[in-house]
Design a protein around this motif. Structure first.
Motif, PDB file in Angstrom:
ATOM      1  N   SER A   1       0.856  -1.183   0.000  1.00  0.00           N
ATOM      2  CA  SER A   1       0.000   0.000   0.000  1.00  0.00           C
ATOM      3  C   SER A   1       0.891   1.231   0.000  1.00  0.00           C
ATOM      4  CB  SER A   1      -0.914   0.011   1.230  1.00  0.00           C
ATOM      5  OG  SER A   1      -1.862   1.055   1.130  1.00  0.00           O
ATOM      6  N   VAL A   2       0.663   2.138  -0.948  1.00  0.00           N
ATOM      7  CA  VAL A   2       1.471   3.345  -1.089  1.00  0.00           C
ATOM      8  C   VAL A   2       0.567   4.553  -0.879  1.00  0.00           C
ATOM      9  CG1 VAL A   2       2.941   4.711  -2.618  1.00  0.00           C
ATOM     10  CG2 VAL A   2       3.043   2.215  -2.705  1.00  0.00           C
ATOM     11  N   GLY A   3       0.853   5.332   0.140  1.00  0.00           N
ATOM     12  CA  GLY A   3       0.046   6.521   0.420  1.00  0.00           C
ATOM     13  C   GLY A   3       0.446   7.146   1.736  1.00  0.00           C
ATOM     14  N   ASN A   4       0.363   8.453   1.812  1.00  0.00           N
ATOM     15  CA  ASN A   4       0.656   9.137   3.066  1.00  0.00           C
ATOM     16  C   ASN A   4      -0.426   8.819   4.099  1.00  0.00           C
ATOM     17  OD1 ASN A   4       2.938  10.316   1.925  1.00  0.00           O
ATOM     18  ND2 ASN A   4       1.822  12.134   1.274  1.00  0.00           N
ATOM     19  N   TRP A   5      -0.071   8.916   5.358  1.00  0.00           N
ATOM     20  CA  TRP A   5      -0.987   8.542   6.438  1.00  0.00           C
ATOM     21  C   TRP A   5      -1.961   9.688   6.713  1.00  0.00           C
ATOM     22  CZ3 TRP A   5       1.754   5.300  10.796  1.00  0.00           C
ATOM     23  CH2 TRP A   5       2.403   4.206  10.208  1.00  0.00           C
ATOM     24  N   VAL A   6      -2.966   9.814   5.875  1.00  0.00           N
ATOM     25  CA  VAL A   6      -4.059  10.759   6.090  1.00  0.00           C
ATOM     26  C   VAL A   6      -5.349   9.962   6.051  1.00  0.00           C
ATOM     27  CG1 VAL A   6      -2.821  12.745   5.151  1.00  0.00           C
ATOM     28  CG2 VAL A   6      -4.187  11.310   3.620  1.00  0.00           C
ATOM     29  N   GLU A   7      -6.387  10.476   6.690  1.00  0.00           N
ATOM     30  CA  GLU A   7      -7.588   9.683   6.927  1.00  0.00           C
ATOM     31  C   GLU A   7      -8.244   9.197   5.653  1.00  0.00           C
ATOM     32  OE1 GLU A   7     -11.457   9.717   9.891  1.00  0.00           O
ATOM     33  OE2 GLU A   7     -10.157  11.489   9.732  1.00  0.00           O
ATOM     34  N   ARG A   8      -8.278  10.006   4.600  1.00  0.00           N
ATOM     35  CA  ARG A   8      -8.998   9.591   3.392  1.00  0.00           C
ATOM     36  C   ARG A   8      -8.333   8.413   2.685  1.00  0.00           C
ATOM     37  NH1 ARG A   8      -6.720  11.408  -1.445  1.00  0.00           N
ATOM     38  NH2 ARG A   8      -5.191  13.080  -1.191  1.00  0.00           N
ATOM     39  N   LYS A   9      -7.082   8.104   3.031  1.00  0.00           N
ATOM     40  CA  LYS A   9      -6.405   6.961   2.427  1.00  0.00           C
ATOM     41  C   LYS A   9      -6.886   5.629   3.004  1.00  0.00           C
ATOM     42  CE  LYS A   9      -3.587   9.366  -0.234  1.00  0.00           C
ATOM     43  NZ  LYS A   9      -3.583   9.294  -1.721  1.00  0.00           N
ATOM     44  N   GLY A  10      -7.649   5.679   4.097  1.00  0.00           N
ATOM     45  CA  GLY A  10      -8.291   4.472   4.602  1.00  0.00           C
ATOM     46  C   GLY A  10      -7.366   3.440   5.193  1.00  0.00           C
ATOM     47  N   LEU A  11      -6.273   3.870   5.764  1.00  0.00           N
ATOM     48  CA  LEU A  11      -5.295   2.914   6.282  1.00  0.00           C
ATOM     49  C   LEU A  11      -5.862   2.060   7.416  1.00  0.00           C
ATOM     50  CD1 LEU A  11      -2.484   1.793   6.162  1.00  0.00           C
ATOM     51  CD2 LEU A  11      -1.660   3.744   7.490  1.00  0.00           C
ATOM     52  N   LEU A  12      -6.653   2.662   8.290  1.00  0.00           N
ATOM     53  CA  LEU A  12      -7.234   1.883   9.388  1.00  0.00           C
ATOM     54  C   LEU A  12      -8.188   0.811   8.861  1.00  0.00           C
ATOM     55  CD1 LEU A  12      -7.871   4.669  12.056  1.00  0.00           C
ATOM     56  CD2 LEU A  12      -6.210   2.803  12.183  1.00  0.00           C
TER      57      LEU A  12
ATOM     58  N   LEU B   1      -5.268  -0.131  -1.604  1.00  0.00           N
ATOM     59  CA  LEU B   1      -5.421   1.209  -1.052  1.00  0.00           C
ATOM     60  C   LEU B   1      -6.910   1.456  -0.844  1.00  0.00           C
ATOM     61  CD1 LEU B   1      -3.981   3.914  -0.306  1.00  0.00           C
ATOM     62  CD2 LEU B   1      -4.541   4.688  -2.621  1.00  0.00           C
ATOM     63  N   ALA B   2      -7.314   1.593   0.412  1.00  0.00           N
ATOM     64  CA  ALA B   2      -8.732   1.764   0.738  1.00  0.00           C
ATOM     65  C   ALA B   2      -9.080   3.244   0.820  1.00  0.00           C
ATOM     66  CB  ALA B   2      -9.053   1.058   2.048  1.00  0.00           C
ATOM     67  N   SER B   3      -8.782   3.989  -0.239  1.00  0.00           N
ATOM     68  CA  SER B   3      -8.998   5.429  -0.257  1.00  0.00           C
ATOM     69  C   SER B   3     -10.447   5.744  -0.623  1.00  0.00           C
ATOM     70  CB  SER B   3      -8.056   6.098  -1.256  1.00  0.00           C
ATOM     71  OG  SER B   3      -8.267   7.486  -1.299  1.00  0.00           O
ATOM     72  N   VAL B   4     -11.056   6.656   0.130  1.00  0.00           N
ATOM     73  CA  VAL B   4     -12.449   7.008  -0.137  1.00  0.00           C
ATOM     74  C   VAL B   4     -12.586   8.114  -1.174  1.00  0.00           C
ATOM     75  CG1 VAL B   4     -13.319   6.257   2.085  1.00  0.00           C
ATOM     76  CG2 VAL B   4     -12.416   8.565   1.865  1.00  0.00           C
ATOM     77  N   ARG B   5     -11.545   8.943  -1.328  1.00  0.00           N
ATOM     78  CA  ARG B   5     -11.595  10.038  -2.309  1.00  0.00           C
ATOM     79  C   ARG B   5     -10.237  10.121  -2.992  1.00  0.00           C
ATOM     80  NH1 ARG B   5     -14.019  12.609   2.105  1.00  0.00           N
ATOM     81  NH2 ARG B   5     -12.145  13.812   2.540  1.00  0.00           N
ATOM     82  N   GLU B   6     -10.173   9.571  -4.194  1.00  0.00           N
ATOM     83  CA  GLU B   6      -8.926   9.577  -4.950  1.00  0.00           C
ATOM     84  C   GLU B   6      -9.229  10.139  -6.339  1.00  0.00           C
ATOM     85  OE1 GLU B   6      -4.979   9.115  -4.207  1.00  0.00           O
ATOM     86  OE2 GLU B   6      -6.610   8.544  -2.871  1.00  0.00           O
ATOM     87  N   PRO B   7      -8.948  11.444  -6.581  1.00  0.00           N
ATOM     88  CA  PRO B   7      -9.333  12.052  -7.860  1.00  0.00           C
ATOM     89  C   PRO B   7      -8.781  11.307  -9.076  1.00  0.00           C
ATOM     90  CG  PRO B   7      -8.721  13.737  -6.287  1.00  0.00           C
ATOM     91  CD  PRO B   7      -8.384  12.418  -5.643  1.00  0.00           C
ATOM     92  N   TYR B   8      -7.555  10.788  -8.992  1.00  0.00           N
ATOM     93  CA  TYR B   8      -7.063   9.924 -10.068  1.00  0.00           C
ATOM     94  C   TYR B   8      -6.638   8.572  -9.506  1.00  0.00           C
ATOM     95  CZ  TYR B   8      -4.646   7.825 -13.947  1.00  0.00           C
ATOM     96  OH  TYR B   8      -4.270   6.942 -14.925  1.00  0.00           O
TER      97      TYR B   8
END
Length: 342
Positions: free
Chosen positions: A162-173, A241-248
Motif C-alpha cells: 500500500s502506497v500513500g501518506n498517512w491521512v484519513e482519506r487513504k483508509g489505512l485503518l 489502497l482503501a482510499s475514499v476520495r482519490e481524484p485519479y
C-alpha cells in the motif's frame, strides 16, 4: 513524492522536449487562509516573469482567486488534481476554499483535469464542459527501480503493498482491520508513505499497529524515492489502497503497470482504472468484510491472482506514460496562448 507534486515535477522534466520551460512560483506554507494575503505579491511576481501562460495548480487556486482579474496577466490555465474545496477538509475550511477556488477558475481559459472521474464531477457541478480537458498522470514513476531487501512475503502466501501518506482519506485503518481478520499465513502488508503528514491520524494508526492481531503482519517503510517505490511494486504480489476520495489514484495505475492486481473501494477514479473481478477488486466503500475477502482471494487463489495480474498489466498499456502526459499538457497550453494572441 506523490500526487500533484510529482505530476508537476515529471512534466517539468519533460518541458524542454516539448519546446517549453516550466518555472515554479510557490504559495507560502502558512495556515489557511493566511496564504490569501500573499496573492497580490504572487501575481506581481508572475507578471514580472512575463510568462506566455500561467498554470495554476488546484492546491494554490484559492489563494489567488480573490485577486483576479488583474491587468497584464497572461492567459490562465487551471490544473485540477482535486475538486473546488479540496478533498482533505470539511466544514468551514472546505466551504471557504470552494468559493475561492471557483472564483479563480472563472478566469481560466482552459481547465486541465487529472482524471475522468474528476472531470465528470466538475461537469455535474456546472463547470463549462468546453473548457475541460482530461490530462491524466503517467504510469511510469521511475525508469531505474531500486528493489527492496529480502522477500516481501515474509513466509506468508502473498505480499500486499500500500502506497500513500498517512491521512484519513487513504483508509489505512480500514485496510489494517481487513488484514487483521485474515488467517495468520495470508498476507504481509507493506506500508510506503509519509507517516507524519497528519500526526493525530498517525497516532491512531500506530496504536492499531501495536495490537496483537497485527503482530508481525505489517511492515512500515516510511517515505521512499520513486525508484524505490517501483522496486516495491515489482516485488509485491498485490496492491491495496482503501482510499475514499482519490481524484485519479496515480498509485493504482503505477501498480497495474507493474503487473499487480489492485484492491480498493469502488469510489473515486478506481472504477475508471480497474474493473471489479478483472484487474482486481473494487468493493463497496466501508465494507471491511468485502475488503478482507478480496485480499483473502488474492492470497490463496494463485490462479485468480495471476489472471488478474496479467489483466492489470494489459489494461495499463492504455494508460499514458509521462512523455504522453507532458506532450498533451504543453499542447493544450500552447493552444491557449495562440488563441489569446489571435
Amino acid at each position: 513524492m506523490t500526487g500533484g507534486y510529482l505530476y508537476h515535477r515529471r512534466v517539468a522534466d519533460r518541458a524542454a522536449a516539448n519546446d517549453a520551460r516550466l518555472d515554479f512560483v510557490s504559495v507560502p506554507t502558512w495556515p489557511f487562509p493566511l496564504p490569501v494575503a500573499a496573492g497580490p505579491r504572487l501575481l506581481r511576481e508572475l507578471t514580472e516573469k512575463r510568462p506566455d501562460a500561467i498554470l495554476l495548480d488546484s492546491i494554490a487556486a484559492a489563494f489567488v482567486g480573490p485577486w483576479l482579474p488583474r491587468k497584464n496577466l497572461p492567459p490562465l490555465v487551471g490544473m485540477l488534481h482535486q475538486p473546488p474545496g479540496g478533498i482533505d477538509y470539511d466544514g468551514l475550511r472546505r466551504y471557504a476554499q470552494k468559493l475561492l477556488d471557483q472564483r479563480a477558475y472563472r478566469f481560466a481559459s482552459r481547465l486541465l483535469i487529472a482524471s475522468d472521474d474528476l472531470a465528470e464531477t466538475l461537469r455535474r457541478s456546472g463547470m463549462p464542459a468546453d473548457l475541460l480537458r482530461v490530462v491524466p498522470p503517467g504510469r511510469n514513476p521511475a525508469d531505474d527501480p531500486v528493489p527492496p531487501d529480502g522477500d516481501l512475503r515474509r513466509g506468508r502466501r502473498a505480499a500486499v503493498l500500500s502506497v500513500g501518506n498517512w491521512v484519513e482519506r487513504k483508509g489505512l485503518l480500514d485496510l489494517l482491520e481487513a488484514v487483521a481478520v485474515l488467517p495468520p499465513d495470508a498476507v504481509t502488508l507493506h506500508l510506503v508513505g509519509d507517516p507524519d503528514v497528519d500526526p493525530d491520524y498517525a497516532a491512531r494508526v500506530r496504536v492499531r499497529l501495536k495490537e496483537p492481531d497485527l503482530d508481525g503482519r505489517v511492515v512500515v517503510h516510511g517515505l521512499k524515492t520513486p525508484a524505490e517505490v517501483v522496486g516495491f511494486y515489482r516485488a509485491a504480489d498485490v496492491f491495496a489502497l482503501a482510499s475514499v476520495r482519490e481524484p485519479y489514484g496515480t498509485v493504482y495505475g503505477e501498480a497495474m503497470a507493474a503487473g499487480l492486481p489492485v484492491v480498493g473501494w469502488n469510489a473515486g477514479n478506481l472504477p475508471h482504472l480497474a474493473r471489479d473481478g478483472v484487474e482486481g477488486f473494487a468493493v463497496p466503500p466501508g465494507d471491511r468484510e468485502a475488503l478482507a475477502e478480496a485480499l483473502r482471494t488474492l492470497a490463496f487463489d494463485d490462479a485468480a491472482r495471476e489472471r488478474m495480474a496479467a489483466a492489470a498489466s494489459t489494461r495499463s498499456e492504455s494508460f499514458p506514460n509521462w512523455d504522453d502526459t507532458a506532450r498533451v499538457l504543453f499542447t493544450e497550453i500552447r493552444a491557449v496562448v495562440e488563441e489569446t494572441r489571435t
